[in-house]
Design an enzyme around this catalytic site. Structure first.
Site, PDB file in Angstrom:
ATOM      1  N   GLU A 228       0.823  -1.209   0.000  1.00 25.65           N
ATOM      2  CA  GLU A 228       0.000   0.000   0.000  1.00 25.65           C
ATOM      3  C   GLU A 228       0.862   1.267   0.000  1.00 25.65           C
ATOM      4  O   GLU A 228       0.704   2.155   0.840  1.00 25.65           O
ATOM      5  CB  GLU A 228      -0.958  -0.012   1.186  1.00 25.65           C
ATOM      6  CG  GLU A 228      -1.857  -1.236   1.197  1.00 25.65           C
ATOM      7  CD  GLU A 228      -2.918  -1.190   2.284  1.00 25.65           C
ATOM      8  OE1 GLU A 228      -2.838  -0.320   3.157  1.00 25.65           O
ATOM      9  OE2 GLU A 228      -3.835  -2.036   2.241  1.00 25.65           O
TER      10      GLU A 228
ATOM     11  N   GLU B  70      -6.087  -8.562   0.543  1.00 27.46           N
ATOM     12  CA  GLU B  70      -6.407  -8.664   1.965  1.00 27.46           C
ATOM     13  C   GLU B  70      -7.889  -8.361   2.166  1.00 27.46           C
ATOM     14  O   GLU B  70      -8.391  -7.348   1.683  1.00 27.46           O
ATOM     15  CB  GLU B  70      -5.599  -7.664   2.807  1.00 27.46           C
ATOM     16  CG  GLU B  70      -4.106  -7.838   2.747  1.00 27.46           C
ATOM     17  CD  GLU B  70      -3.369  -6.758   3.551  1.00 27.46           C
ATOM     18  OE1 GLU B  70      -3.980  -6.194   4.480  1.00 27.46           O
ATOM     19  OE2 GLU B  70      -2.196  -6.485   3.247  1.00 27.46           O
TER      20      GLU B  70
END
Length: 516
Positions: free
Chosen positions: A120, A266
């Site tokens: 990220e 995720e």
């Protein structure tokens, strides 16, 4: 005839997996824990439950060794702090591939499928630190993989947070990439398209519910009716996960990369540390997700096939940052010692059965550290408990958590015991100037469990390598105004670690109230 039937059943039992999982299902395996489970035990958990895909946050020798020869598909990550050197120096990428990929491939090696470069990296909290480093690092890693002769088999991507795309109207079909990231995302997508790699996105419906007071709870799950659904030009979205995926699909289409496959890197639901973080809700979420995957009907904008999904996560991690919330240490579908938390059918058929837990787990002695109510210096208790919580894991004590509201005795005991266990049951760790004592009877009560730590092995690599960013991160938006049906959640604190002083003040406040 009878002999033939018996032979057939023996053959099935011997050569077919005992557990069938939904197509495309994988799991994240993080190790930010004080007492990580032996990787060999963890790999056996994966095998016993038929899980064939695993995502790692960094390359660790003991874990890769345990995965060798298993045929489990592996996505291995590279932490953000490595992006600068990887982007600037090709020889660093060469060295990384040699040490962490080619060293583990071969006839009985690791079945690598992806290298996830960064984690990220475009979060608003990073203030653009990695914006110009990620793609060059990806290119250098791919070049090094190609040079090693494995670039066609091992893809390169980067797991991104859902905040890289938005919908101005909150409708999935109007999804676009954020304006400030438009050029960067175009470059990332061009790289993925050229190399037949997937767009990896992390999505957290729990955070929508946790961070948005007006968010309709049913929309975070999968059994929603029309009263809490999103209407997108006649298309009904009954779960925020599907809406989030299709917002990305729309953004890819606008950017002329509509054929790039998507992987949900995720997604999960925590089981403690918050009023919504319960085993009941986690079971409900996963049950809906797995049934959704088993149907394999896709989403409205991509109706033919549902994306591959990596559950977050396999095990609880008691050293994770709690900046996003106290639930951060409780994302595991298994507890820290590899034991299943709730019934879960990975096939998506909805069968109410427990997963296969870790075997041959070695625990420390059956003894606990509890509050000594007979101590003379009771006035010091608030400070001592706050100090213990500041140096251990007291996330089960916060309002709505499994040990909350059970009175001063239990709460003090929880704090003292967690400190004692995480300190490997060292005698001096259960003292607190006489306010604590060791007992041999389990003080657990109802939902409030008093764990005993496992005996852990010494790993050959540093498990804190992924610590600069929690291995689970939020799904959040750069927008300052939010619809109840928005596909992202607002941004958390930018600090990668929790504030010790803040935790100290929280627990001093709790105990001060009790003593008034």
């Amino acid at each position: 005839m009878l002999q033939a039937q018996v032979f057939l059943w023996v053959y099935i039992l011997l050569f077919f997996p005992t557990s069938i999982v939904a197509q495309g299902l994988g799991v994240n395996w993080g190790v930010i824990a004080s007492h990580p489970l032996d990787p060999k035990i963890v790999v056996n958990i994966l095998k016993d439950n038929g899980i064939k895909k695993v995502k790692l946050f960094h390359a660790e020798h003991d874990i890769l060794t345990a995965l060798s020869g298993t045929d489990i598909e592996v996505m291995v990550g590279i932490p953000n702090h490595s992006l600068e050197s990887l982007s600037e120096k090709y020889n660093v990428a060469q060295a990384w591939v040699k040490a962490n990929i080619t060293a583990y491939i071969g006839k009985k090696g690791v079945n690598f499928k992806y290298v996830a470069v960064g984690n990220e990296p475009f979060l608003a909290a990073y203030n653009g630190t990695y914006n110009n480093l990620t793609l060059p690092a990806m290119k250098n890693i791919l070049k090094a993989l190609n040079e090693a002769g494995v670039g066609k088999d091992i893809k390169v991507s980067t797991p991104l947070n859902g905040d890289v795309y938005i919908s101005p109207t909150y409708k999935p079909s109007d999804g676009i990439f954020r304006h400030d990231l438009a050029n960067i995302m175009n470059g990332i997508c061009e790289f993925l398209h050229k190399n037949n790699a997937a767009f990896i996105v992390n999505i957290y419906p729990f955070l929508n519910l946790y961070q948005n007071p007006g968010f309709p709870e049913p929309y975070a799950f999968f059994d929603n009716d029309d009263s809490n659904s999103m209407d997108d030009h006649g298309v009904k979205y009954r779960s925020v996960l599907d809406a989030n995926i299709d917002t990305l699909v729309a953004a890819l289409k606008v950017s002329n990369f509509s054929d790039i496959p998507i992987i949900v890197g995720e997604v999960g639901w925590p089981t403690d540390g918050n009023i919504y973080a319960t085993t009941k809700n986690a079971k409900k979420f996963y049950n809906g997700l797995l049934k959704r995957m088993a149907k394999n009907e896709g989403t409205p904008l991509r109706p033919k096939q549902y994306p591959d999904v990596y559950m977050f996560s396999l095990l609880d991690e008691d050293l994770k940052s709690i900046d996003p919330g106290m639930f951060e240490r409780h994302w595991g579908i298994f507890s820290f010692d590899g034991q299943p938390k709730f019934p879960m059918d990975l096939s998506g058929k909805g069968q109410n059965k427990l997963l296969v837990g870790g075997k041959n787990v070695t625990y420390m002695e059956k003894k606990w550290c509890v509050y000594n109510k007979d101590a003379s210096n009771q006035k010091d208790l608030p400070v001592k408990v706050a100090w213990a919580c500041n140096n251990t894991d007291c996330t089960t004590l916060v309002p709505g958590a499994s040990c909350s509201g059970m009175g001063i005795d239990m709460n003090a005991s929880v704090a003292f015991n967690m400190y004692y266990q995480m300190a490997n049951q060292t005698k001096g760790a259960c003292d607190f100037e006489g306010l604590a004592k060791i007992v041999k009877r389990d003080p657990s009560d109802g939902t409030c469990r008093f764990p005993i730590m496992i005996k852990t092995i010494q790993t050959t690599s540093d498990s804190s390598a992924s610590a600069p960013k929690s291995s689970r991160s939020s799904t959040f938006s750069s927008s300052t105004s939010h619809s109840p049906f928005e596909t992202h959640s607002p941004s958390p604190s930018s600090s990668p670690f929790h504030s010790p002083q803040l935790i100290f003040q929280i627990f001093v406040g709790i105990f001060t109230i009790w003593f008034v």
